[in-house]
Motif scaffolding. Structure first.
Motif, PDB file in Angstrom:
ATOM      1  N   CYS A 203      -4.460 -11.298  10.145  1.00 48.11           N
ATOM      2  CA  CYS A 203      -3.185 -12.005  10.275  1.00 48.11           C
ATOM      3  C   CYS A 203      -2.521 -11.395  11.514  1.00 48.11           C
ATOM      4  N   SER A 204      -1.888 -12.230  12.346  1.00 50.91           N
ATOM      5  CA  SER A 204      -1.575 -11.759  13.699  1.00 50.91           C
ATOM      6  C   SER A 204      -0.495 -10.677  13.758  1.00 50.91           C
ATOM      7  N   TYR A 205       0.246 -10.493  12.656  1.00 52.56           N
ATOM      8  CA  TYR A 205       1.302  -9.469  12.632  1.00 52.56           C
ATOM      9  C   TYR A 205       0.811  -8.152  12.052  1.00 52.56           C
ATOM     10  N   CYS A 206      -0.400  -8.142  11.479  1.00 53.69           N
ATOM     11  CA  CYS A 206      -0.754  -7.085  10.516  1.00 53.69           C
ATOM     12  C   CYS A 206      -1.717  -6.046  11.083  1.00 53.69           C
ATOM     13  N   ILE A 207      -1.435  -4.790  10.798  1.00 55.54           N
ATOM     14  CA  ILE A 207      -2.231  -3.691  11.339  1.00 55.54           C
ATOM     15  C   ILE A 207      -3.351  -3.255  10.381  1.00 55.54           C
ATOM     16  N   VAL A 208      -3.283  -3.748   9.138  1.00 51.27           N
ATOM     17  CA  VAL A 208      -4.236  -3.269   8.122  1.00 51.27           C
ATOM     18  C   VAL A 208      -5.712  -3.390   8.538  1.00 51.27           C
ATOM     19  N   PRO A 209      -6.148  -4.532   9.110  1.00 45.88           N
ATOM     20  CA  PRO A 209      -7.576  -4.612   9.491  1.00 45.88           C
ATOM     21  C   PRO A 209      -7.980  -3.554  10.523  1.00 45.88           C
ATOM     22  N   TYR A 210      -7.024  -3.085  11.314  1.00 51.89           N
ATOM     23  CA  TYR A 210      -7.343  -2.078  12.340  1.00 51.89           C
ATOM     24  C   TYR A 210      -7.426  -0.686  11.732  1.00 51.89           C
ATOM     25  N   GLY A 383      -0.854  -3.253  19.114  1.00 51.72           N
ATOM     26  CA  GLY A 383      -2.281  -3.551  18.966  1.00 51.72           C
ATOM     27  C   GLY A 383      -2.538  -4.856  18.242  1.00 51.72           C
ATOM     28  N   THR A 384      -1.528  -5.392  17.554  1.00 53.17           N
ATOM     29  CA  THR A 384      -1.712  -6.682  16.880  1.00 53.17           C
ATOM     30  C   THR A 384      -1.329  -7.799  17.852  1.00 53.17           C
ATOM     31  N   PRO A 385      -1.919  -8.989  17.703  1.00 57.70           N
ATOM     32  CA  PRO A 385      -1.594 -10.084  18.628  1.00 57.70           C
ATOM     33  C   PRO A 385      -0.100 -10.428  18.662  1.00 57.70           C
ATOM     34  N   ALA A 386       0.577 -10.329  17.527  1.00 56.40           N
ATOM     35  CA  ALA A 386       1.992 -10.733  17.500  1.00 56.40           C
ATOM     36  C   ALA A 386       2.883  -9.807  18.330  1.00 56.40           C
ATOM     37  N   ALA A 387       2.433  -8.574  18.534  1.00 53.25           N
ATOM     38  CA  ALA A 387       3.274  -7.603  19.239  1.00 53.25           C
ATOM     39  C   ALA A 387       3.542  -8.017  20.680  1.00 53.25           C
TER      40      ALA A 387
END
Ligand code: SAH
Ligand code: SF4
Ligand code: F3S
Length: 481
Positions: A203-210, A383-387
């Motif tokens: 999800c473009s706001y979320c850091i969890v996958p990283y 690091g997330t796309p939304a940033a």
């Protein structure tokens, strides 16, 4: 903390290469070291694990505790302990700031206690900038490790005890799942159970996958074995944990659906309640709804994160469902289970969110009538796309929307609370009431709180309780024998 340990009994030449044997070997060494330190101190060494973030972290902390107790540390009530561990979260900026603030205090304690060690682990440590900051500005810390190598905790403790300098061990990702390490549960009667690790959704706001890496499911037979053991141990309620439980089993050698896993778990004697989180709307199947409907054990509650009610924003968020699909899911769930409690997570102020987008969110909230909702102000995660998206929404606009949403959510929750008044329903008793010791507190299947007159020995049992009246967000009841 380098203390010239003597190691008589253990042969350090023959370190096992297989897991979990290797970690049990290091637990023996650590136990020996800890005993030597306790002798010097003249008292057992103590520890305290402070957990930030979600239920995954809470479960991880139980694993840390299991190892610490096995090697001879004794749990302390607060952070004035010989080994303090922060299991961190980085999902929103404020989670990070809390950790830095508290590290300041810890350095004060450490100056006064020669035995003290400080360990940092969890999601924040998967961010290279954080580790750099700790290395340079908080070098009094002894041990830093991440989310992928938590199973190596015993080995890392031995390293840290033998070393004068900060031990850092962070892995970028892993495909490894190590089973059968010690765990010390916080509650005797309920337990979290990991069914999968990581997340592939981005999800473009979320850091969890990283910070949690790629999605990996545990083998069903390992999950069932763990739950059978918990049941033998007196556990009545389990919470199956994963970032997207609805995609469980897709990457197993023999693929299996989440609904199939639930059906296996349903058969385990002694387990009376099954909960799970989190259920991503994009993968929620009809098979799951059917399984929930037919189950005697799956609780009457689903947490179904909405994030936004605007299909336009949902697309940019990369959630892969739209407003209509979400509302349709809710309709299907309620058609199958009319009195199910539905809760959600909502983000306000995602980049580019307009007043119209926000009104779409308000509209879904009005239509669904959530039993409760966690509302979050969008937090920019590097690091997330939304940033890096343009049109970040100004703070005052976000705050004003957030307040409006919160008021709506609370009004609806207040209106819905009390719907079960007059019914007699099973309550799992969780604790004595803090304010009034004649009362005990427990949970209904739909997760509502109930207080009623009872004794300490009811904790961990399921009682039939008549729900006399609803006061705000909880019920007052009476046991019916
Ligand atoms: N895997 C779960 C969510 C885990 S994170 C799911 O997909 O539903 C828990 C919640 O934190 C999310 O549901 C979201 O509402 C919130 N969250 C995640 N990243 C955020 C961010 N950058 N800013 C604000 N809230 C965020
Ligand atoms: Fe984050 Fe989305 Fe994964 Fe949930 S599903 S953890 S919100 S990326
Ligand atoms: Fe936080 Fe990590 Fe959970 S970032 S929300 S502790 S998965």
């Amino acid at each position: 903390m380098k203390q010239n340990f003597e190691l008589k009994l253990i042969d350090k030449q023959n370190i096992p290469t297989e897991e979990p044997e290797r970690q049990y070997y290091f637990m023996d060494i650590a136990k020996n070291y800890v005993a030597q330190l306790a002798e010097k101190k003249g008292a057992p060494l103590t520890f305290h694990v402070t957990t930030f973030g979600c239920q995954m972290n809470a479960r991880d902390s139980e694993k840390l505790t299991g190892i610490l107790e096995r090697i001879g540390y004794v749990e302390a009530e607060d952070e004035k302990a010989d080994f303090v561990i922060y299991n961190t979260c980085t999902v929103r900026e404020n989670a990070n700031n809390k950790v830095y603030g508290r590290l300041g205090y810890l350095s004060g304690y450490k100056k006064k206690n020669p035995f003290m060690m400080i360990g940092l682990c969890g999601c924040m440590m998967q961010e290279p900038t954080v580790v750099e900051k700790i290395r340079t500005s908080y070098s009094f810390v002894n041990l830093v490790f991440g989310t992928h190598n938590i199973y190596k905790f015993a080995e890392l403790i031995v390293n840290a005890l033998e070393s004068e300098r900060l031990t850092i061990d962070i892995w970028k990702d892993t495909d490894k799942i190590v089973e059968d390490l010690p765990v010390e549960r916080k509650y005797s009667f309920k337990s979290g159970v990991n069914i999968m690790f990581g997340c592939n959704n981005f999800c473009s706001y979320c850091i969890v996958p990283y910070v949690r890496g790629r999605e990996r499911s545990r083998e069903a037979k390992e999950i069932v074995r763990e739950i059978e053991r918990l049941a033998t141990d007196g556990v009545k309620e389990i919470m199956l944990l994963g970032q997207n439980v609805n995609s469980y089993g897709k990457n197993l050698e023999t693929p299996m659906t989440f609904a199939e896993l639930l059906q296996e778990i349903e058969k385990i004697d002694g387990i009376e309640r099954i909960r799970f989180m989190t259920s991503h709307p994009k993968d929620l199947s009809d098979e799951l709804i059917e399984t929930m409907k037919n189950s005697k054990k799956i609780c009457n509650h689903i947490h179904l994160p909405l994030q936004s009610g605007s299909s336009r924003i949902l697309k940019i968020m990369n959630r892969r469902y739209d407003k209509e699909h979400y509302l349709e899911l809710v309709r299907k769930i309620r058609a199958a289970m009319p009195d199910i409690a539905i809760t959600t997570d909502i983000i306000v102020g995602f980049p580019g969110e307009t007043e119209e987008d926000f009104e779409e969110t308000m509209d879904v909230v009005r239509q669904v009538e959530y039993d409760s909702a966690f509302t979050f102000i969008y937090s920019k995660r590097m690091g997330t796309p939304a940033a890096t998206m343009e049109n970040q929404v100004p703070e005052d606009v976000v705050k004003e929307r957030f307040d409006r949403l919160l008021k709506l959510v609370q009004d609806i929750s207040a209106k819905k609370a009390g719907a079960l008044t007059g019914q007699t329903l099973p309550v799992l008793v969780e604790e004595r009431n803090e304010q009034d010791t004649r009362l005990v507190t427990g949970k209904l299947s739909n997760n509502s709180t109930v207080h009623f007159e009872g004794s300490k020995d009811m904790i961990g049992t399921i009682q039939n309780v008549y729900l006399e009246e609803c006061k705000g967000f909880y019920y007052m009841g009476k046991v019916v024998s």
